[in-house]
Design a protein around this motif. Structure first.
Motif, PDB file in Angstrom:
ATOM      1  N   VAL A  20       0.827  -1.199   0.000  1.00 34.73           N
ATOM      2  CA  VAL A  20       0.000   0.000   0.000  1.00 34.73           C
ATOM      3  C   VAL A  20       0.868   1.258   0.000  1.00 34.73           C
ATOM      4  O   VAL A  20       1.769   1.402   0.825  1.00 34.73           O
ATOM      5  N   ALA A  21       0.590   2.169  -0.927  1.00 33.12           N
ATOM      6  CA  ALA A  21       1.183   3.508  -0.910  1.00 33.12           C
ATOM      7  C   ALA A  21       0.080   4.455  -0.450  1.00 33.12           C
ATOM      8  O   ALA A  21      -0.784   4.857  -1.232  1.00 33.12           O
ATOM      9  N   TRP A  22       0.084   4.808   0.841  1.00 30.12           N
ATOM     10  CA  TRP A  22      -1.030   5.559   1.401  1.00 30.12           C
ATOM     11  C   TRP A  22      -1.122   6.981   0.855  1.00 30.12           C
ATOM     12  O   TRP A  22      -2.175   7.607   0.926  1.00 30.12           O
ATOM     13  N   ASP A  23      -0.047   7.477   0.275  1.00 31.60           N
ATOM     14  CA  ASP A  23      -0.109   8.818  -0.302  1.00 31.60           C
ATOM     15  C   ASP A  23       0.008   8.777  -1.823  1.00 31.60           C
ATOM     16  O   ASP A  23       0.354   9.762  -2.461  1.00 31.60           O
ATOM     17  N   GLY A  24      -0.267   7.616  -2.408  1.00 29.59           N
ATOM     18  CA  GLY A  24      -0.132   7.483  -3.859  1.00 29.59           C
ATOM     19  C   GLY A  24      -1.249   6.653  -4.458  1.00 29.59           C
ATOM     20  O   GLY A  24      -2.269   6.379  -3.831  1.00 29.59           O
ATOM     21  N   VAL A  25      -1.059   6.203  -5.697  1.00 32.58           N
ATOM     22  CA  VAL A  25      -2.029   5.390  -6.420  1.00 32.58           C
ATOM     23  C   VAL A  25      -1.727   3.921  -6.154  1.00 32.58           C
ATOM     24  O   VAL A  25      -0.572   3.485  -6.192  1.00 32.58           O
ATOM     25  N   ASN A  26      -2.773   3.128  -5.881  1.00 31.14           N
ATOM     26  CA  ASN A  26      -2.620   1.705  -5.616  1.00 31.14           C
ATOM     27  C   ASN A  26      -3.400   0.897  -6.638  1.00 31.14           C
ATOM     28  O   ASN A  26      -4.537   1.227  -6.966  1.00 31.14           O
ATOM     29  N   ARG A  27      -2.773  -0.140  -7.134  1.00 33.32           N
ATOM     30  CA  ARG A  27      -3.439  -1.049  -8.058  1.00 33.32           C
ATOM     31  C   ARG A  27      -3.835  -2.307  -7.288  1.00 33.32           C
ATOM     32  O   ARG A  27      -2.998  -2.968  -6.672  1.00 33.32           O
ATOM     33  N   VAL A  28      -5.120  -2.609  -7.334  1.00 39.89           N
ATOM     34  CA  VAL A  28      -5.680  -3.717  -6.561  1.00 39.89           C
ATOM     35  C   VAL A  28      -5.560  -5.003  -7.372  1.00 39.89           C
ATOM     36  O   VAL A  28      -5.989  -5.069  -8.525  1.00 39.89           O
ATOM     37  N   SER A  29      -4.947  -6.018  -6.775  1.00 32.78           N
ATOM     38  CA  SER A  29      -4.763  -7.283  -7.488  1.00 32.78           C
ATOM     39  C   SER A  29      -5.932  -8.238  -7.310  1.00 32.78           C
ATOM     40  O   SER A  29      -6.110  -9.165  -8.104  1.00 32.78           O
ATOM     41  N   GLY A  30      -6.732  -8.046  -6.276  1.00 33.51           N
ATOM     42  CA  GLY A  30      -7.888  -8.911  -6.061  1.00 33.51           C
ATOM     43  C   GLY A  30      -8.954  -8.184  -5.266  1.00 33.51           C
ATOM     44  O   GLY A  30      -8.643  -7.395  -4.368  1.00 33.51           O
ATOM     45  N   VAL A  31     -10.225  -8.425  -5.597  1.00 36.43           N
ATOM     46  CA  VAL A  31     -11.347  -7.788  -4.908  1.00 36.43           C
ATOM     47  C   VAL A  31     -12.338  -8.877  -4.500  1.00 36.43           C
ATOM     48  O   VAL A  31     -12.679  -9.753  -5.298  1.00 36.43           O
ATOM     49  N   HIS A  32     -12.788  -8.821  -3.246  1.00 39.86           N
ATOM     50  CA  HIS A  32     -13.810  -9.743  -2.748  1.00 39.86           C
ATOM     51  C   HIS A  32     -14.940  -8.930  -2.141  1.00 39.86           C
ATOM     52  O   HIS A  32     -14.698  -8.028  -1.343  1.00 39.86           O
ATOM     53  N   ARG A  33     -16.177  -9.234  -2.528  1.00 37.62           N
ATOM     54  CA  ARG A  33     -17.357  -8.596  -1.944  1.00 37.62           C
ATOM     55  C   ARG A  33     -18.308  -9.682  -1.475  1.00 37.62           C
ATOM     56  O   ARG A  33     -18.681 -10.566  -2.243  1.00 37.62           O
ATOM     57  N   ARG A  34     -18.664  -9.605  -0.192  1.00 37.74           N
ATOM     58  CA  ARG A  34     -19.556 -10.635   0.343  1.00 37.74           C
ATOM     59  C   ARG A  34     -20.266 -10.110   1.583  1.00 37.74           C
ATOM     60  O   ARG A  34     -19.832  -9.151   2.204  1.00 37.74           O
ATOM     61  N   ALA A  35     -21.370 -10.785   1.938  1.00 37.25           N
ATOM     62  CA  ALA A  35     -22.084 -10.451   3.164  1.00 37.25           C
ATOM     63  C   ALA A  35     -21.173 -10.661   4.359  1.00 37.25           C
ATOM     64  O   ALA A  35     -20.422 -11.634   4.424  1.00 37.25           O
ATOM     65  N   GLY A  36     -21.215  -9.706   5.295  1.00 35.00           N
ATOM     66  CA  GLY A  36     -20.341  -9.804   6.450  1.00 35.00           C
ATOM     67  C   GLY A  36     -20.997  -9.284   7.707  1.00 35.00           C
ATOM     68  O   GLY A  36     -22.215  -9.125   7.806  1.00 35.00           O
ATOM     69  N   GLY A  37     -20.160  -8.971   8.665  1.00 36.74           N
ATOM     70  CA  GLY A  37     -20.580  -8.799  10.037  1.00 36.74           C
ATOM     71  C   GLY A  37     -20.151 -10.056  10.765  1.00 36.74           C
ATOM     72  O   GLY A  37     -20.089 -11.159  10.185  1.00 36.74           O
ATOM     73  N   LYS A  38     -19.812  -9.932  12.046  1.00 35.93           N
ATOM     74  CA  LYS A  38     -19.177 -11.032  12.752  1.00 35.93           C
ATOM     75  C   LYS A  38     -20.048 -12.292  12.793  1.00 35.93           C
ATOM     76  O   LYS A  38     -19.554 -13.406  12.602  1.00 35.93           O
ATOM     77  N   GLY A  39     -21.352 -12.138  13.017  1.00 29.82           N
ATOM     78  CA  GLY A  39     -22.211 -13.309  13.071  1.00 29.82           C
ATOM     79  C   GLY A  39     -22.308 -14.042  11.748  1.00 29.82           C
ATOM     80  O   GLY A  39     -22.402 -15.273  11.707  1.00 29.82           O
ATOM     81  N   VAL A  40     -22.268 -13.289  10.646  1.00 31.14           N
ATOM     82  CA  VAL A  40     -22.291 -13.915   9.319  1.00 31.14           C
ATOM     83  C   VAL A  40     -21.007 -14.720   9.113  1.00 31.14           C
ATOM     84  O   VAL A  40     -21.035 -15.849   8.601  1.00 31.14           O
ATOM     85  N   ASN A  41     -19.867 -14.153   9.512  1.00 38.84           N
ATOM     86  CA  ASN A  41     -18.605 -14.880   9.382  1.00 38.84           C
ATOM     87  C   ASN A  41     -18.623 -16.168  10.200  1.00 38.84           C
ATOM     88  O   ASN A  41     -18.143 -17.213   9.745  1.00 38.84           O
ATOM     89  N   VAL A  42     -19.166 -16.093  11.407  1.00 39.63           N
ATOM     90  CA  VAL A  42     -19.284 -17.295  12.241  1.00 39.63           C
ATOM     91  C   VAL A  42     -20.122 -18.349  11.530  1.00 39.63           C
ATOM     92  O   VAL A  42     -19.772 -19.538  11.495  1.00 39.63           O
ATOM     93  N   ALA A  43     -21.233 -17.929  10.939  1.00 41.35           N
ATOM     94  CA  ALA A  43     -22.123 -18.866  10.260  1.00 41.35           C
ATOM     95  C   ALA A  43     -21.425 -19.544   9.085  1.00 41.35           C
ATOM     96  O   ALA A  43     -21.641 -20.737   8.824  1.00 41.35           O
ATOM     97  N   ARG A  44     -20.591 -18.822   8.357  1.00 41.91           N
ATOM     98  CA  ARG A  44     -19.869 -19.423   7.226  1.00 41.91           C
ATOM     99  C   ARG A  44     -18.960 -20.561   7.699  1.00 41.91           C
ATOM    100  O   ARG A  44     -18.895 -21.626   7.080  1.00 41.91           O
ATOM    101  N   VAL A  45     -18.238 -20.321   8.796  1.00 44.67           N
ATOM    102  CA  VAL A  45     -17.328 -21.347   9.302  1.00 44.67           C
ATOM    103  C   VAL A  45     -18.112 -22.549   9.813  1.00 44.67           C
ATOM    104  O   VAL A  45     -17.746 -23.705   9.557  1.00 44.67           O
ATOM    105  N   LEU A  46     -19.193 -22.301  10.543  1.00 46.46           N
ATOM    106  CA  LEU A  46     -20.003 -23.408  11.049  1.00 46.46           C
ATOM    107  C   LEU A  46     -20.562 -24.255   9.905  1.00 46.46           C
ATOM    108  O   LEU A  46     -20.590 -25.487   9.987  1.00 46.46           O
TER     109      LEU A  46
END
Length: 300
Positions: A20-46
């Motif tokens: 990460v270059a916090w004062d510059g341009v960053n190129r993202v190599s991977g993007v993940h979008r999913r439902a979250g919140g701690k309880g949702v994460n727990v449910a995925r593992v279970l």
């Protein structure tokens, strides 16, 4: 069925970057979008362990609709309570060895919406073997919400796990939960002064049956009715720690419903927390790391 409660559900976005270059341009190599919140994460593992789950909580607006759509796509059963406000988005920027998390505050919840959630939760308890109450509270939800929900569960003989921070954590033991799971920093904020064991004993004194403190690479401390245990890790796993606590809670929840002895509960939970660090996205864990590290964990 294990019921997970996420009052501040989110659409989790993870950016993978080589550096990460916090004062510059960053190129993202991977993007993940999913439902979250701690309880949702727990449910995925279970679910990965074959455990029946049901996700409930509060969701609203276009972001809430995206959360529901992703839960359906992932095959995670849900019974969310709709609210007027728009649910939040969280952003994780993950580069090798580090992760930076940006959490939006979430929507404003009205008293009527929270009362509807409480009624809904009470009905769902009829089919629950255990309940997980975890994560931040959106604005408008009472700070003792987890104590309230845990007390309702206790009245119906359903064990509850609470994973929270700040005032919600300080209030939580009053609801007589089976397990309170802070990390070391959260515990220090809730019970200033003294070490982790003293803090855990203090939360037990306020009503929690057991307190499990996660301490990263140093493992776990558990203060329980059967005594005090330490789970010691054989090595440190590098990666993205976001969601490690949620995987750990999933391991504790499995221990509750399977009535596992404390050493078995703690080794599974500690191994899942470590294996989650090796996965790029919260709610996932690396099965190979889990299988490798669990037999090497020492329980004192």
């Amino acid at each position: 069925m294990i019921l997970t409660v996420t009052l501040n559900a989110a659409l989790d976005v993870t950016y993978e970057v080589p550096g990460v270059a916090w004062d510059g341009v960053n190129r993202v190599s991977g993007v993940h979008r999913r439902a979250g919140g701690k309880g949702v994460n727990v449910a995925r593992v279970l679910t990965a362990f074959g455990q029946d789950v049901l996700v409930t909580g509060l969701a609203g607006g276009p972001t809430g609709q995206a959360v529901e759509a992703d839960l359906e796509a992932a095959g995670l059963p849900h019974a969310l309570v709709r609210i007027a406000g728009d649910s939040r988005t969280t952003l994780v920027v993950s580069d090798p060895g580090t992760a930076t998390l940006f959490n939006e505050p979430g929507p404003v919840v009205t008293p009527e919406e929270f009362a509807r959630l409480v009624r809904h939760f009470t009905v769902l308890l009829d089919s629950a073997e255990a309940v997980v109450l975890s994560g931040s509270l959106p604005r408008g939800v009472p700070l003792d919400a987890y104590a309230t929900l845990a007390a309702i569960a206790a009245e119906r003989g359903v064990p509850a796990i609470v994973d929270a921070d700040g005032e919600p954590l300080r209030h939580a033991p009053g609801g007589r939960p089976s397990i309170v799971k802070p990390n070391a920093e959260e515990l220090a904020r809730a019970v200033p002064g003294g070490g982790p064991e003293e803090g855990a004993q203090a939360l037990r004194g306020r009503g929690a049956e057991a307190v499990v403190v996660s301490m990263g690479a140093e493992g776990l401390l558990a203060v329980t009715p059967e005594g005090t245990f330490r789970a010691r890790m054989p090595y440190k796993v590098e990666g993205n720690p976001t969601g490690a606590g949620d995987s750990l809670v999933a391991g504790l929840a499995l221990g509750l419903v399977r009535r596992s002895p404390w050493p078995e509960r703690l080794s599974r939970a500690a191994a899942l927390g470590a294996a989650a660090v090796a996965a790029p996205v919260a709610g996932d864990f690396d099965r190979q790391v889990y299988d490798d590290i669990r037999p090497q964990i020492v329980i004192d």
